[in-house]
Scaffold this motif. Structure first.
Motif, mmCIF file in Angstrom:
data_model
loop_
_atom_site.group_PDB
_atom_site.id
_atom_site.type_symbol
_atom_site.label_atom_id
_atom_site.label_comp_id
_atom_site.label_asym_id
_atom_site.label_seq_id
_atom_site.Cartn_x
_atom_site.Cartn_y
_atom_site.Cartn_z
ATOM 1 N N ASN A 267 0.836 -1.614 0.156
ATOM 2 C CA ASN A 267 -0.599 -0.215 0.542
ATOM 3 C C ASN A 267 1.176 1.228 0.242
ATOM 4 O OD1 ASN A 267 -2.630 -1.401 -0.336
ATOM 5 N ND2 ASN A 267 -2.753 -0.985 2.206
ATOM 6 N N LEU A 270 2.769 1.228 -2.843
ATOM 7 C CA LEU A 270 1.273 2.450 -4.391
ATOM 8 C C LEU A 270 0.771 3.327 -4.438
ATOM 9 C CD1 LEU A 270 -0.268 0.804 -6.192
ATOM 10 C CD2 LEU A 270 -2.037 0.439 -5.032
ATOM 11 N N GLN A 271 1.394 3.843 -2.804
ATOM 12 C CA GLN A 271 0.654 5.501 -2.307
ATOM 13 C C GLN A 271 1.875 6.465 -3.713
ATOM 14 O OE1 GLN A 271 -1.310 7.384 -1.192
ATOM 15 N NE2 GLN A 271 -0.544 9.241 -0.949
ATOM 16 N N SER A 274 1.460 6.409 -7.144
ATOM 17 C CA SER A 274 0.427 7.237 -7.290
ATOM 18 C C SER A 274 0.786 9.023 -7.380
ATOM 19 C CB SER A 274 -0.908 7.405 -5.962
ATOM 20 O OG SER A 274 -1.170 6.166 -6.275
ATOM 21 N N ASP A 288 -5.718 10.775 -15.389
ATOM 22 C CA ASP A 288 -6.853 9.614 -15.171
ATOM 23 C C ASP A 288 -6.583 7.951 -15.269
ATOM 24 O OD1 ASP A 288 -7.483 11.740 -13.250
ATOM 25 O OD2 ASP A 288 -9.015 11.978 -14.485
ATOM 26 N N HIS A 291 -3.573 6.442 -13.869
ATOM 27 C CA HIS A 291 -4.327 6.017 -12.251
ATOM 28 C C HIS A 291 -5.098 4.961 -12.824
ATOM 29 C CE1 HIS A 291 -2.233 8.759 -9.459
ATOM 30 N NE2 HIS A 291 -3.198 10.352 -10.143
ATOM 31 N N ARG A 292 -6.161 4.812 -13.788
ATOM 32 C CA ARG A 292 -6.919 3.454 -13.603
ATOM 33 C C ARG A 292 -5.939 2.290 -13.931
ATOM 34 N NH1 ARG A 292 -10.431 6.424 -16.586
ATOM 35 N NH2 ARG A 292 -9.438 6.874 -18.332
ATOM 36 N N ALA A 294 -2.712 2.250 -12.786
ATOM 37 C CA ALA A 294 -2.210 1.394 -11.405
ATOM 38 C C ALA A 294 -3.256 1.423 -10.583
ATOM 39 C CB ALA A 294 -1.931 2.678 -10.688
ATOM 40 N N THR A 295 -4.789 1.112 -10.331
ATOM 41 C CA THR A 295 -6.016 0.801 -10.084
ATOM 42 C C THR A 295 -5.911 -0.668 -9.682
ATOM 43 O OG1 THR A 295 -7.131 2.486 -10.177
ATOM 44 C CG2 THR A 295 -8.732 0.806 -9.227
ATOM 45 N N GLU A 298 -3.644 -2.840 -7.308
ATOM 46 C CA GLU A 298 -4.547 -3.107 -5.958
ATOM 47 C C GLU A 298 -5.258 -4.896 -6.088
ATOM 48 O OE1 GLU A 298 -4.715 -2.594 -2.259
ATOM 49 O OE2 GLU A 298 -3.718 -0.675 -3.399
ATOM 50 N N ASP A 299 -6.152 -4.463 -7.409
ATOM 51 C CA ASP A 299 -7.181 -5.178 -7.324
ATOM 52 C C ASP A 299 -5.675 -7.133 -7.507
ATOM 53 O OD1 ASP A 299 -9.290 -3.921 -7.880
ATOM 54 O OD2 ASP A 299 -9.313 -3.685 -9.160
#
Length: 401
Positions: A267, A270-271, A274, A288, A291-292, A294-295, A298-299
């Motif tokens: 985490n 990942l911060q 970001s 954006d 960023h998507r 990068a999301t 997390e998945d």
């Protein structure tokens, strides 16, 4: 002697053997609790560095061999994999098999039990001398019977045992496949994220030095996340020292120390990623989109954490293990009459030996696949991601001519 008396006598004999305490079939979770307690104890760097020699978990054959299963195939490997000699090669390398070595105690115990049944029945029943002349055993006239069972119960239960083993093996493979796909997504989207960052970067707004620093930081933060994820999914005694060494070599010291201090290191990484994306000079719509990408990391992390923390339901695994163990222990009694044509039923011992190897082997394969991360080549994935990301950010507009 009536059959129920035979069963009662055999039950008493089996109970006396079990009460003697055979460690081959001791439940794995009993020893695992003590091992986990040791892992919860904080270790110094020197202890971690020497853990591969001292930790009994790693010393076990099954655990020690897992690191050699982290294969990454090339074209030459596939040619060898399809070799027409693969059957003979695999057959003659049985003694070197990690699966066989992991199962040695179980196979040895069941084979000794089968040998004991043969010896028992020759003593209390009949035996043949080397001239194939049949004689009464030394205790033939005693009340103790020959131990045997009809084969029908084993024939009827074979399909149930097969279903239990097949479901367990298939489910374990699905877990491995999902973990591999998670890392495949990591590989794909790290390249995608860095490519977008490099292509969308507005070089007209900053100096070339600033652009180089920003993109290098983006590549390093991208690699940092997957390396933290690898450490997060690996045992502490295997990866902690190497993880800290790599992070300090590649990242700024302050950033690396902040990751080390975090309760959840992926985490934190990942911060950082970001923030690196947010600091890139480009249109907010393009940000954006990055960023998507990068999301998705997390998945993948959440899916992997679910696999690591949630095994196949333990009651299912334990029932399958108990079913298989009892089935194989009793099988020599069912094979006594069908293999009676051999000298003193001696064929029962090698037949039971190989049946034990292959049936226990199916359960062992499922157990090895159930936790997939320590047999996936995650370090190789991280190294490739680092190389590809650092190469992509070195590309400049006009490189394509």
């Amino acid at each position: 002697m009536p059959s129920f008396q035979r069963v009662a006598l055999f039950a008493a004999f089996a109970a006396s053997q079990i009460s003697g305490g055979s460690s081959a079939f001791a439940p794995a979770h009993l020893g695992a609790k003590a091992n986990l307690a040791r892992l919860d104890t904080p270790k110094t760097s020197s202890a971690l560095a020497s853990s591969t020699q001292s930790d009994p978990i790693i010393g076990e054959q099954g655990e020690a061999s897992r690191r050699f299963r982290r294969t990454v195939y090339t074209h030459d490997d596939w040619v060898n994999h399809r070799s027409p000699n693969r059957f003979s090669k695999n057959l003659f390398s049985l003694a070197d098999s990690g699966i066989f070595k992991s199962l040695f105690k179980e196979v040895f115990a069941t084979t000794i039990f089968a040998s004991a049944i043969v010896s028992w029945n020759c003593v209390f029943g009949e035996y043949q001398d080397f001239s194939f002349v049949t004689h009464n055993g030394p205790m033939h006239d005693s009340l103790i019977p020959v131990l045997c069972l009809p084969l029908a119960p084993f024939s009827l239960s074979t399909s149930s045992l097969g279903l239990l083993l097949a479901f367990r093996a298939n489910t374990a493979y699905q877990r491995w496949d999902e973990a591999r796909k998670n890392w495949g997504m990591n590989i794909n989207h790290t390249r995608d994220l860095v490519r977008l960052g490099n292509a969308y970067y507005d070089r007209s707004a900053v100096s070339p030095e600033r652009a180089e620093d920003d993109l290098k930081r983006l590549a390093l933060c991208t690699w940092s996340f997957v390396r933290c994820m690898k450490r997060h999914l690996s045992p502490e005694w295997e990866d902690e020292v190497d993880f800290k060494k790599e992070m300090l070599e590649k990242l700024p010291t302050q950033q690396a120390e902040a990751i080390f201090a975090a309760a959840h290191r992926p985490n934190r990484a990942l911060q950082d990623l970001s923030v690196a994306i947010e600091n890139l000079p480009m249109h907010f719509i393009r940000k954006d989109e990055i960023h998507r990408a990068a999301t998705i990391f997390e998945d993948n992390l959440g899916s992997s954490e679910r696999l690591l923390s949630s095994p196949i339901p333990l009651f299912y695994s334990r029932h399958t293990s108990r079913f298989l163990t009892v089935w194989l222990l009793l099988l020599p009694l069912g094979l006594w009459e069908p293999l009676g044509a051999s000298w003193n039923h001696i064929d029962l011992i090698p037949a039971h030996f190989f049946l034990s190897i292959f049936l226990f082997g199916i359960e062992e394969l499922a157990t090895q696949l159930e936790e997939p991360f320590t047999i996936l080549p995650m370090q190789a994935f991280c190294d490739k991601i680092y190389n590809w990301c650092t190469e992509i950010v070195s590309f400049e507009p006009g490189d394509n001519g």
